[in-house]
Design a protein around this motif. Structure first.
Motif, PDB file in Angstrom:
ATOM      1  N   VAL A  97       0.856  -1.188   0.000  1.00 11.24           N
ATOM      2  CA  VAL A  97       0.000   0.000   0.000  1.00 11.24           C
ATOM      3  C   VAL A  97       0.888   1.233   0.000  1.00 11.24           C
ATOM      4  CG1 VAL A  97      -1.720   1.332   1.284  1.00 11.24           C
ATOM      5  CG2 VAL A  97      -1.877  -1.168   1.213  1.00 11.24           C
ATOM      6  N   MET A  98       0.695   2.090  -0.991  1.00 11.50           N
ATOM      7  CA  MET A  98       1.432   3.345  -1.015  1.00 11.50           C
ATOM      8  C   MET A  98       0.433   4.500  -0.926  1.00 11.50           C
ATOM      9  SD  MET A  98       2.731   3.395  -5.006  1.00 11.50           S
ATOM     10  CE  MET A  98       3.642   4.929  -4.783  1.00 11.50           C
ATOM     11  N   GLY A  99       0.861   5.580  -0.313  1.00  8.45           N
ATOM     12  CA  GLY A  99      -0.040   6.713  -0.186  1.00  8.45           C
ATOM     13  C   GLY A  99       0.661   7.915   0.400  1.00  8.45           C
ATOM     14  N   GLY A 100       0.036   9.059   0.264  1.00  9.85           N
ATOM     15  CA  GLY A 100       0.625  10.266   0.815  1.00  9.85           C
ATOM     16  C   GLY A 100      -0.103  11.510   0.333  1.00  9.85           C
ATOM     17  N   LEU A 101       0.423  12.626   0.741  1.00 13.83           N
ATOM     18  CA  LEU A 101      -0.118  13.929   0.340  1.00 13.83           C
ATOM     19  C   LEU A 101       0.359  14.276  -1.061  1.00 13.83           C
ATOM     20  CD1 LEU A 101       0.713  15.682   3.705  1.00 13.83           C
ATOM     21  CD2 LEU A 101      -1.600  15.176   2.896  1.00 13.83           C
ATOM     22  N   ALA A 102      -0.496  14.929  -1.817  1.00  9.82           N
ATOM     23  CA  ALA A 102      -0.124  15.311  -3.181  1.00  9.82           C
ATOM     24  C   ALA A 102      -1.054  16.417  -3.654  1.00  9.82           C
ATOM     25  CB  ALA A 102      -0.205  14.105  -4.111  1.00  9.82           C
ATOM     26  N   ASN A 127       4.671  -7.491  -2.414  1.00  6.68           N
ATOM     27  CA  ASN A 127       3.807  -8.641  -2.117  1.00  6.68           C
ATOM     28  C   ASN A 127       2.679  -8.775  -3.134  1.00  6.68           C
ATOM     29  OD1 ASN A 127       3.353 -10.915  -0.472  1.00  6.68           O
ATOM     30  ND2 ASN A 127       1.736  -9.871   0.648  1.00  6.68           N
ATOM     31  N   PHE A 128       2.993  -8.442  -4.406  1.00  5.84           N
ATOM     32  CA  PHE A 128       2.052  -8.568  -5.517  1.00  5.84           C
ATOM     33  C   PHE A 128       0.747  -7.797  -5.271  1.00  5.84           C
ATOM     34  CE2 PHE A 128       4.896 -12.160  -5.509  1.00  5.84           C
ATOM     35  CZ  PHE A 128       5.276 -12.287  -6.839  1.00  5.84           C
ATOM     36  N   GLY A 129       0.858  -6.707  -4.500  1.00  7.37           N
ATOM     37  CA  GLY A 129      -0.320  -5.879  -4.245  1.00  7.37           C
ATOM     38  C   GLY A 129      -1.260  -6.426  -3.192  1.00  7.37           C
ATOM     39  N   MET A 130      -0.850  -7.482  -2.487  1.00  7.01           N
ATOM     40  CA  MET A 130      -1.701  -8.066  -1.441  1.00  7.01           C
ATOM     41  C   MET A 130      -1.315  -7.479  -0.089  1.00  7.01           C
ATOM     42  SD  MET A 130      -2.018 -12.056  -2.611  1.00  7.01           S
ATOM     43  CE  MET A 130      -0.243 -12.345  -2.702  1.00  7.01           C
ATOM     44  N   ALA A 131      -2.176  -6.623   0.432  1.00  5.24           N
ATOM     45  CA  ALA A 131      -1.855  -5.891   1.657  1.00  5.24           C
ATOM     46  C   ALA A 131      -2.025  -6.753   2.899  1.00  5.24           C
ATOM     47  CB  ALA A 131      -2.740  -4.653   1.765  1.00  5.24           C
ATOM     48  N   ARG A 132      -1.221  -6.450   3.894  1.00  7.64           N
ATOM     49  CA  ARG A 132      -1.330  -7.046   5.226  1.00  7.64           C
ATOM     50  C   ARG A 132      -2.091  -6.070   6.131  1.00  7.64           C
ATOM     51  NH1 ARG A 132       3.783  -8.308   3.084  1.00  7.64           N
ATOM     52  NH2 ARG A 132       4.342 -10.523   3.184  1.00  7.64           N
ATOM     53  N   PRO A 133      -2.397  -6.446   7.374  1.00 11.40           N
ATOM     54  CA  PRO A 133      -3.163  -5.546   8.249  1.00 11.40           C
ATOM     55  C   PRO A 133      -2.545  -4.166   8.388  1.00 11.40           C
ATOM     56  CG  PRO A 133      -3.030  -7.719   9.241  1.00 11.40           C
ATOM     57  CD  PRO A 133      -2.153  -7.749   8.023  1.00 11.40           C
ATOM     58  N   PRO A 160      -5.196  -8.563  -5.936  1.00  9.83           N
ATOM     59  CA  PRO A 160      -5.907  -9.848  -6.021  1.00  9.83           C
ATOM     60  C   PRO A 160      -6.750 -10.093  -4.778  1.00  9.83           C
ATOM     61  CG  PRO A 160      -3.524 -10.111  -6.400  1.00  9.83           C
ATOM     62  CD  PRO A 160      -3.743  -8.733  -5.853  1.00  9.83           C
ATOM     63  N   GLY A 161      -6.440  -9.371  -3.699  1.00  7.84           N
ATOM     64  CA  GLY A 161      -7.127  -9.538  -2.425  1.00  7.84           C
ATOM     65  C   GLY A 161      -6.153  -9.315  -1.288  1.00  7.84           C
ATOM     66  N   ALA A 162      -6.651  -9.256  -0.076  1.00  4.41           N
ATOM     67  CA  ALA A 162      -5.779  -9.102   1.084  1.00  4.41           C
ATOM     68  C   ALA A 162      -4.925 -10.351   1.262  1.00  4.41           C
ATOM     69  CB  ALA A 162      -6.625  -8.852   2.329  1.00  4.41           C
ATOM     70  N   TYR A 163      -3.729 -10.175   1.805  1.00  7.42           N
ATOM     71  CA  TYR A 163      -2.803 -11.301   1.972  1.00  7.42           C
ATOM     72  C   TYR A 163      -3.343 -12.282   3.013  1.00  7.42           C
ATOM     73  CZ  TYR A 163       1.544 -13.858   2.669  1.00  7.42           C
ATOM     74  OH  TYR A 163       2.489 -14.846   2.765  1.00  7.42           O
ATOM     75  N   PRO A 164      -3.457 -13.579   2.676  1.00  9.15           N
ATOM     76  CA  PRO A 164      -4.055 -14.550   3.586  1.00  9.15           C
ATOM     77  C   PRO A 164      -3.046 -15.317   4.440  1.00  9.15           C
ATOM     78  CG  PRO A 164      -3.860 -15.539   1.422  1.00  9.15           C
ATOM     79  CD  PRO A 164      -3.245 -14.155   1.322  1.00  9.15           C
TER      80      PRO A 164
END
Length: 319
Positions: A97-102, A127-133, A160-164
């Motif tokens: 997950v990337m994010g910030g002010l812009a 992680n192939f776009g699969m986010a952790r908590p 693809p979905g959250a990391y399981p």
């Protein structure tokens, strides 16, 4: 160019045209332009025919194409003064997950998105776009910050979905997704969400519980992947095509059901064939959707957003 399975006949034709031009470059006496142009015309006709009525399963394949623009590409092209913000102030920083002010069109915003990575090294790192908590908790922190300073939130969904994994479950994966979804419903600033590739399960909903949800023409958004659905319902991984049909996961289906507010057209052959044009179309859509939400005050915005999701499904039932 990476070709999908159903594009193999096209790959042969385009490969022959490129081969002819390469031979002509090596030998200036050869004039193959007319023949190469004929192959180009044949390839264009085939490409048009392939993409005029893609099946849901083929749309899944296009949505997962490794050459499609990713979150990082959109941020670099559409936003200025991007300042990344890291960490959930609890456990770690999740690179999925990337994010910030812009600034978007010189307007201060908060941008958050899933990043899959563009090569082997970055895909593993992300992680192939699969986010952790911690990824969802970082998103909650950024949304809180946006709410405090009255900044619109723009989310770019591609997961693809959250990391399981075991560690993610131990750290409260489902609770983190629920908190992120809840936060989307609570904040009093406009939220615009764009599904740029895959919108997989709760991992996507946690970012896409928005005032306005737009999807790229060949993106998908569903409660589960076709592979997962096939393995659960039929206990047969070979039933992915049937699962994709049943899930109604395409942008066109979801617009009819009232889940998607806007479908953004892609270049012929998918976003991967003209990344710059796709990014420009997404930028135009974000600007249009943000402008449409300039009027309501904070309380009305939250109320309308909640009602939108309470009403969801009635449009599909009526159809």
């Amino acid at each position: 160019m990476n070709y999908l399975d159903f594009e193999k006949p096209l790959a042969e034709i385009e490969g022959k045209a490129e081969e002819l031009r390469a031979m002509a470059r090596d030998s200036k006496e050869m004039d193959v332009e007319a023949e190469a142009r004929a192959l180009d015309e044949k390839a264009f006709a085939m490409l048009t025919d392939l993409y005029k009525s893609l099946s849901p399963w083929r749309k899944c394949q296009v949505a997962r194409h490794p050459d499609r623009p990713h979150c990082r590409d959109y941020i670099n092209a559409l936003f200025t003064e991007y300042t990344p913000l890291a960490g959930d102030r609890n456990f770690a920083d999740d690179h999925a997950v990337m994010g910030g002010l812009a600034r978007f069109d010189d307007r201060p915003v908060m941008v958050i998105g899933h990043e899959k990575g563009h090569d082997t090294k970055t895909r593993i790192e992300r992680n192939f776009g699969m986010a952790r908590p911690e990824g969802y908790r970082k998103a909650v922190r950024l949304m809180d910050l946006a709410d405090r300073f009255n900044l619109p939130v723009i989310t770019l969904v591609d997961t693809p979905g959250a990391y399981p994994g075991k560690g993610a479950e131990e750290r409260g994966q489902s609770e983190a997704i629920a908190r992120s979804t809840e936060k989307c419903l609570q904040i009093g600033v406009p939220i615009v969400s764009i599904v740029i590739g895959e919108g997989g399960s709760g991992g996507a909903v946690a970012f896409a519980t928005a005032d306005k949800v737009a999807m790229l023409e060949h993106s998908v958004y569903s409660v589960i992947s076709p592979e997962g659905c096939a393995s659960i319902l039929w206990k047969d991984g070979g039933k992915t095509r049937e699962a994709a049909e049943a899930l109604r996961l395409t942008a066109q289906d979801l617009e009819k059901l009232g889940v998607c507010d806007k479908v953004i057209r892609e270049p012929l052959g998918g976003a991967q064939r003209d990344r710059a044009a796709t990014i420009a179309s997404v930028g135009q859509a974000i600007g249009t959707l943000l402008s449409a939400m300039d009027g309501p005050n904070r309380d009305d915005l939250v109320k309308a957003r909640r009602q939108k999701f309470l009403d969801m499904g009635s449009k599909g039932l009526a159809a």
